[in-house]
Design an enzyme around this catalytic site. Sequence first.
Site, short mmCIF file in Angstrom:
data_model
loop_
_atom_site.label_atom_id
_atom_site.label_comp_id
_atom_site.label_asym_id
_atom_site.label_seq_id
_atom_site.Cartn_x
_atom_site.Cartn_y
_atom_site.Cartn_z
N LYS A 260 33.78 31.68 43.78
CA LYS A 260 34.61 32.26 42.73
C LYS A 260 34.52 31.37 41.50
O LYS A 260 34.85 30.18 41.56
CB LYS A 260 36.05 32.36 43.23
CG LYS A 260 37.00 32.90 42.18
CD LYS A 260 38.37 33.16 42.77
CE LYS A 260 39.35 33.58 41.69
NZ LYS A 260 40.69 33.80 42.22
N LYS B 64 32.41 36.40 43.05
CA LYS B 64 33.31 36.97 42.05
C LYS B 64 33.26 36.17 40.76
O LYS B 64 33.30 34.94 40.85
CB LYS B 64 34.71 36.92 42.66
CG LYS B 64 35.82 37.35 41.75
CD LYS B 64 37.11 37.19 42.49
CE LYS B 64 38.21 37.41 41.48
NZ LYS B 64 39.44 36.89 41.88
N TYR C 63 37.96 48.47 40.97
CA TYR C 63 39.04 49.35 40.52
C TYR C 63 38.55 50.79 40.39
O TYR C 63 39.33 51.71 40.23
CB TYR C 63 39.61 48.83 39.19
CG TYR C 63 40.15 47.42 39.34
CD1 TYR C 63 41.42 47.19 39.86
CD2 TYR C 63 39.36 46.30 39.04
CE1 TYR C 63 41.90 45.90 40.04
CE2 TYR C 63 39.84 45.01 39.21
CZ TYR C 63 41.11 44.81 39.72
OH TYR C 63 41.57 43.55 39.92
N CYS D 24 47.07 27.89 41.25
CA CYS D 24 46.83 28.47 42.57
C CYS D 24 47.29 27.59 43.73
O CYS D 24 46.83 27.73 44.86
CB CYS D 24 45.35 28.82 42.72
SG CYS D 24 44.80 30.00 41.47
N SER E 119 38.62 42.62 36.89
CA SER E 119 39.38 43.34 35.88
C SER E 119 38.68 43.40 34.52
O SER E 119 38.72 44.44 33.85
CB SER E 119 40.77 42.70 35.73
OG SER E 119 40.65 41.32 35.41
N ARG F 59 41.69 26.84 35.20
CA ARG F 59 41.45 26.73 36.63
C ARG F 59 40.13 26.01 36.95
O ARG F 59 39.59 26.11 38.04
CB ARG F 59 41.41 28.12 37.26
CG ARG F 59 42.66 28.96 37.06
CD ARG F 59 42.84 29.94 38.22
NE ARG F 59 43.66 31.10 37.92
CZ ARG F 59 44.98 31.06 37.73
NH1 ARG F 59 45.64 29.92 37.76
NH2 ARG F 59 45.64 32.19 37.49
C1 PBG Z 1 44.13 35.16 42.41
C2 PBG Z 1 43.13 36.16 41.97
C3 PBG Z 1 42.63 36.42 40.69
C4 PBG Z 1 41.79 37.55 40.81
C5 PBG Z 1 41.79 37.90 42.16
N1 PBG Z 1 42.59 37.01 42.86
C6 PBG Z 1 42.94 35.81 39.39
C7 PBG Z 1 42.51 34.45 39.06
O1 PBG Z 1 41.87 33.74 39.84
O2 PBG Z 1 42.89 34.04 37.97
C8 PBG Z 1 41.08 38.24 39.70
C9 PBG Z 1 40.76 39.66 39.95
C10 PBG Z 1 40.39 40.44 38.74
O3 PBG Z 1 40.23 39.90 37.62
O4 PBG Z 1 40.21 41.65 38.88
N2 PBG Z 1 43.75 33.85 42.33
#
Ligand code: PBG
Length: 327
Positions: free
Chosen positions: A194, A247, A312, A129, A273, A216
């Site tokens: 997050k 999140k 979604y 990132c 997701s 990450r």
């Molecule tokens: C970008 C980002 C991510 C998600 C939203 N922004 C992926 C990550 O951090 O790996 C995930 C969203 C989802 O899983 O629906 N950094």
Amino acid sequence: MDMIKRPRRLRGGELMRKMARETRVDKASLIYPMFVQEGFDSVDEIPSMPGQYRWTVDRMGEKLNSLADAGVRNVMLFGIPDVKDEIGSGAYADDGIVQKALRQAKKEVPNMFLIGDVCMCEYTSHGHCGVLCDHDVDNDPTLELLAKTALSQVQAGADMVAPSDMMDGRVLAIRNLLDANGYKETPIMSYAVKYASAFYGPFREAADSAPSFGDRKTYQMDFHNVREAVKEALLDVEEGADILMVKPCMSFLDVVTKVHQATNVPIAGYSVSGEYAMVKAAAEKGWIDEDRIVSEMAVSAFRAGCSIYETYYAEEIAKYIDEGRIG
Ligand code: PBG
């Protein structure tokens, strides 16, 4: 039976139940995450997210119009570029995929509220990132690129920016650059809390953004922690975040509640997701009732303290609200 207090009285009929309801859900609080890709005339289904697609800019209007018709007016855009490089320069390019999508969306469906996800991972060749120093993301040099990304999105038409990278100090860096360019009124929704989570798996397939080495965990949070969430939240508010996001959502509702209690800004929950994929997979097998599961997940986010919910399933939830199944 000599009983004065009977909780069942408030459950006796539909009208009573609805009147006494503690949590109400409104379409205005829904955000739909949408993937845009380079190319022309293609709409590609994401294998691990049945019913979700990667849209080329010329076709995205179809989805935006159907969202608007359903009453979902807030959309967050994620870009899938054709070329990636070490520093993720596609994230802040004037003709980057998200910038092109923002311009087109503003033109085609002007009454939508457009949010740019600000991160480098979809644009870097290594999938992390930010910019690397040895084998880790170098925090401070990354801030400048994130701020440039946010500015270029706002210049292309974003109504709000949402940094999701988890670098320290990025809200302030973005705020300063937006202000210096005359965008003092553009809000920042910070993914303040997050977690490093397996729930992002399908997204990384959708956005082709899985890290090519490592994980990450040096920047996203450890899911064992909740007091640290309050620390991140308070820091981002100090740096000027207008909205805080937590999140993933479903497994982190305790975090939503704590952050809600510790701050005085709106809280957004992002049902990511992996949450979508789990529900879809079980529903396809006929093991669960998809509509009712999705309804309970949405309402539980609001009950925990969210006033904004990114999902979604936004369009489906809008329909459930119309049908009076939740609300
Ligand atoms: C970008 C980002 C991510 C998600 C939203 N922004 C992926 C990550 O951090 O790996 C995930 C969203 C989802 O899983 O629906 N950094």
